[in-house]
Design an enzyme around this catalytic site. Structure first.
Site, PDB file in Angstrom:
ATOM      1  N   SER A  40       0.832  -1.193  -0.006  1.00 57.48           N
ATOM      2  CA  SER A  40       0.109   0.117   0.078  1.00 57.48           C
ATOM      3  C   SER A  40       0.818   1.203   0.013  1.00 57.48           C
ATOM      4  O   SER A  40       1.571   1.515  -0.905  1.00 57.48           O
ATOM      5  CB  SER A  40      -0.890  -0.018   1.049  1.00 57.48           C
ATOM      6  OG  SER A  40      -1.987   0.896   0.997  1.00 57.48           O
TER       7      SER A  40
ATOM      8  N   ASP B 226     -10.066  -4.128  -5.480  1.00 54.36           N
ATOM      9  CA  ASP B 226      -9.514  -3.163  -4.405  1.00 54.36           C
ATOM     10  C   ASP B 226     -10.337  -1.799  -4.534  1.00 54.36           C
ATOM     11  O   ASP B 226     -10.265  -1.047  -5.372  1.00 54.36           O
ATOM     12  CB  ASP B 226      -7.859  -2.850  -4.771  1.00 54.36           C
ATOM     13  CG  ASP B 226      -7.254  -1.982  -3.785  1.00 54.36           C
ATOM     14  OD1 ASP B 226      -7.924  -1.288  -2.990  1.00 54.36           O
ATOM     15  OD2 ASP B 226      -5.808  -2.388  -3.462  1.00 54.36           O
TER      16      ASP B 226
ATOM     17  N   HIS C  56      -7.902  -4.831  -0.860  1.00 52.62           N
ATOM     18  CA  HIS C  56      -6.759  -4.087  -0.475  1.00 52.62           C
ATOM     19  C   HIS C  56      -5.753  -5.113   0.227  1.00 52.62           C
ATOM     20  O   HIS C  56      -4.742  -4.808   0.316  1.00 52.62           O
ATOM     21  CB  HIS C  56      -7.133  -2.800  -0.045  1.00 52.62           C
ATOM     22  CG  HIS C  56      -5.983  -1.879  -0.101  1.00 52.62           C
ATOM     23  ND1 HIS C  56      -5.520  -1.257  -1.227  1.00 52.62           N
ATOM     24  CD2 HIS C  56      -5.015  -1.436   0.984  1.00 52.62           C
ATOM     25  CE1 HIS C  56      -4.323  -0.644  -1.047  1.00 52.62           C
ATOM     26  NE2 HIS C  56      -4.150  -0.654   0.244  1.00 52.62           N
TER      27      HIS C  56
HETATM   28  C1  MLT Z   1      -3.092   3.877   1.934  1.00 53.62           C
HETATM   29  O1  MLT Z   1      -4.036   4.003   2.477  1.00 53.62           O
HETATM   30  O2  MLT Z   1      -1.932   3.955   2.443  1.00 53.62           O
HETATM   31  C2  MLT Z   1      -3.205   4.340   0.322  1.00 53.62           C
HETATM   32  O3  MLT Z   1      -3.794   3.264  -0.004  1.00 53.62           O
HETATM   33  C3  MLT Z   1      -2.044   4.156  -0.290  1.00 53.62           C
HETATM   34  C4  MLT Z   1      -1.311   5.598  -0.171  1.00 53.62           C
HETATM   35  O4  MLT Z   1      -1.994   6.733   0.514  1.00 53.62           O
HETATM   36  O5  MLT Z   1      -0.164   5.835  -0.345  1.00 53.62           O
END
Ligand code: MLT
Length: 206
Positions: A108, A158, A189
């Site tokens: 992520s 996702d 996700h």
């Molecule tokens: C997160 O929640 O980390 C997002 O999916 C990705 C990001 O903000 O880099």
């Protein structure tokens, strides 16, 4: 054993237990920390050294690797600054622990900073496994990623990473010369056992 040395990021370091396995740079997701991906790292490459920093940006108390303006909307000036800062840390850690260039394993937000490092400071990494990554910079500088392996594992359902965005990142990395394997898994996700199995197979054949 896991040790922490005074370097520019708070981090965990675990030395390799056998030679011949690439060091892993483990990069957690939003709200994670330097302990989060140690177990994943052990599952996908048990004998590798592990270097696992904690992101320095806090969002409502949750560590991240760069600032975002909203879900999926990144502060790209901060992405550039933080990617360079993290690449500098990798250089420092390689000297301190006598490591080869690592393979980043990011989830992520950690996958997104790893993609940014690939695009901005390709020499810092030997390759990257990007789990649920999206495009970190809309207009990155031309990078030479010739010969760098990149695994991208995306989730078909996702809610955070649109399919088109993940495809665009895969295309960006390919256009820069990376050898990209992009798989879309029947999941969201969160990570699944399939992610672990595919990442392990990919690392084993490097
Ligand atoms: C997160 O929640 O980390 C997002 O999916 C990705 C990001 O903000 O880099």
């Amino acid at each position: 054993m896991t040790t922490t040395t005074e370097l520019s990021f708070l981090h965990r370091f675990k030395p390799a237990t056998e030679p011949g396995h690439p060091p892993l740079l483990l990069l957690h997701g939003t709200g994670g920390n330097e302990d989060d991906l140690l177990h994943l790292g052990r599952m996908i490459s048990p004998a590798s050294a592990q270097l696992s920093p904690r992101g320095k940006v806090l969002e409502g108390g949750m560590p991240r690797f760069f600032r975002r303006l909203a879900e999926g909307v990144f502060d790209e000036e901060d992405v550039r600054r933080r990617a360079n800062e993290l690449a500098d840390f990798v250089d420092e850690a390689r000297a301190a622990y006598d490591l080869a260039a690592p393979i980043a394993v990011g989830f992520s937000n950690g996958a997104n900073i790893a993609a940014a490092i690939l695009l901005l400071r390709p020499e810092a990494l030997a390759g990257a496994a990007l789990l649920r990554a999206m495009v970190p910079l809309q207009d990155p500088p031309a990078a030479d990623l010739s010969g760098k392996p990149a695994l991208m594992l995306s989730g078909a359902s996702d809610p955070i990473v649109p399919a088109e965005n993940a495809k665009r990142l895969a295309a960006m990395l390919k256009a820069a010369g990376a050898t990209v394997e992009h798989r879309v898994l029947p999941t969201g996700h969160g990570l699944s056992q399939t992610d672990v199995a595919l990442a392990k197979t990919w690392i084993d054949q490097l």
